[in-house]
Design a protein around this motif. Structure first.
Motif, PDB file in Angstrom:
ATOM      1  N   ARG A 175       0.853  -1.186   0.000  1.00  0.00           N
ATOM      2  CA  ARG A 175       0.000   0.000   0.000  1.00  0.00           C
ATOM      3  C   ARG A 175       0.890   1.239   0.000  1.00  0.00           C
ATOM      4  NH1 ARG A 175      -5.182  -0.713   2.342  1.00  0.00           N
ATOM      5  NH2 ARG A 175      -5.463   1.528   2.065  1.00  0.00           N
ATOM      6  N   LEU A 188      -3.322   0.362  -4.068  1.00  0.00           N
ATOM      7  CA  LEU A 188      -2.837  -0.995  -3.832  1.00  0.00           C
ATOM      8  C   LEU A 188      -1.898  -1.368  -4.981  1.00  0.00           C
ATOM      9  CD1 LEU A 188      -2.868  -3.826  -2.475  1.00  0.00           C
ATOM     10  CD2 LEU A 188      -4.847  -4.366  -3.922  1.00  0.00           C
ATOM     11  N   SER A 218      -9.282  -5.296   2.849  1.00  0.00           N
ATOM     12  CA  SER A 218      -8.535  -6.342   2.167  1.00  0.00           C
ATOM     13  C   SER A 218      -9.064  -7.738   2.475  1.00  0.00           C
ATOM     14  CB  SER A 218      -7.048  -6.256   2.534  1.00  0.00           C
ATOM     15  OG  SER A 218      -6.855  -6.442   3.928  1.00  0.00           O
ATOM     16  N   LEU A 263      -6.107 -11.539  -0.826  1.00  0.00           N
ATOM     17  CA  LEU A 263      -5.308 -10.465  -0.258  1.00  0.00           C
ATOM     18  C   LEU A 263      -5.017 -10.750   1.213  1.00  0.00           C
ATOM     19  CD1 LEU A 263      -6.138  -9.037  -2.892  1.00  0.00           C
ATOM     20  CD2 LEU A 263      -6.431  -6.935  -1.563  1.00  0.00           C
TER      21      LEU A 263
END
Length: 249
Positions: free
Chosen positions: A135, A141, A221, A245
């Motif tokens: 990040r 992302l 996420s 993720l």
């Protein structure tokens, strides 16, 4: 979450179903005879049969089928109807609701055609990418992928596409047939980016690249994942990989 289109003619079952639907559309609507329960039961039957069918194949095949369909929805947002007519060899102009691996398409409500297309879809090995998630900023992302596509790519080449999807979405319905209900949705494609284009490489050759996604308000996420897949110039999909993720990214 991305994907394909095909050179396949509409099967006779779909044409028959579409003809029936068009005839019904010409009839006056009696709201007293509309039953939300009947509609929901039909959807539940399709969901149960689809889950049973996917339980019979391995994870890589299931991912390839599911993401193949998802990608088609994404293409439908950017391609005009005549593009589908030409690419799918249709003899009527309409946008398909479901496209499986870019090789077959049907109306989403046609259970027999949908399950037939899924069961007869060609099988391809899934890519073997390892992913690094970062990040750089709260709004971004970054995903770095390294691995092999596990499919030989000729001089025609193929794109490696990466879709960021979200699960667990809820939609409140204040009006319509589903008024007063809350609908849940999974594998909703939020963003899609091209990792790279590849040509003349072996199935074992290592490929790497990085894509960046701009994030939305409320991004979590633990509700998201990425689908990585290969797509050629004919919008055929061959090989797809699902990656979750990290929690609390």
């Amino acid at each position: 979450m991305l994907d394909d289109l095909v050179y396949v003619r509409m099967n006779s079952l779909m044409m028959k179903k579409r003809g029936e639907l068009e005839q019904k559309n010409m009839l006056p609507i009696n709201l007293d005879n509309i039953s939300v329960n009947d509609f929901e039961k039909s959807i539940e039957d399709v969901d149960k049969e689809l889950k049973r069918l996917l339980d019979d194949v391995d994870d890589s095949i299931a991912e390839d089928l599911l993401f193949g369909a998802s990608a088609s929805f994404t293409e439908s947002e950017t391609q005009p109807p005549d593009f589908y007519v030409e690419t799918l060899n249709l003899d009527t102009m309409f946008t398909p609701q479901v496209v499986v691996q870019g090789r077959a398409q049907c109306l989403g409500t046609d259970q027999d055609a949908l399950l037939s297309h899924i069961s007869s879809a060609p099988r391809f090995p899934s890519p073997s990418f390892q992913a690094k998630f970062e990040r750089p900023s709260p709004e971004t992302l970054q995903v770095t992928l390294t691995g092999a596509v596990r499919t030989k790519i000729d001089s025609e080449g193929a794109d490696i596409l990466v879709a960021l999807y979200e699960n667990g979405l809820l939609t409140d319905c204040p009006a319509g047939d589903n008024r007063g209900r809350v609908l849940s949705n999974d594998f909703v494609v939020r963003k899609m980016e091209k990792l790279c284009n590849i040509k003349d490489i072996s199935a074992k050759k290592t490929v790497n690249g990085t894509v960046s996604f701009s994030l939305w308000d409320g991004f979590k996420s633990n509700k998201c994942g990425i689908g990585v897949f290969l797509q050629d110039r004919s919008f055929h999909t061959f090989g797809c990989q699902n990656l979750s993720l990290p929690q609390n990214l």
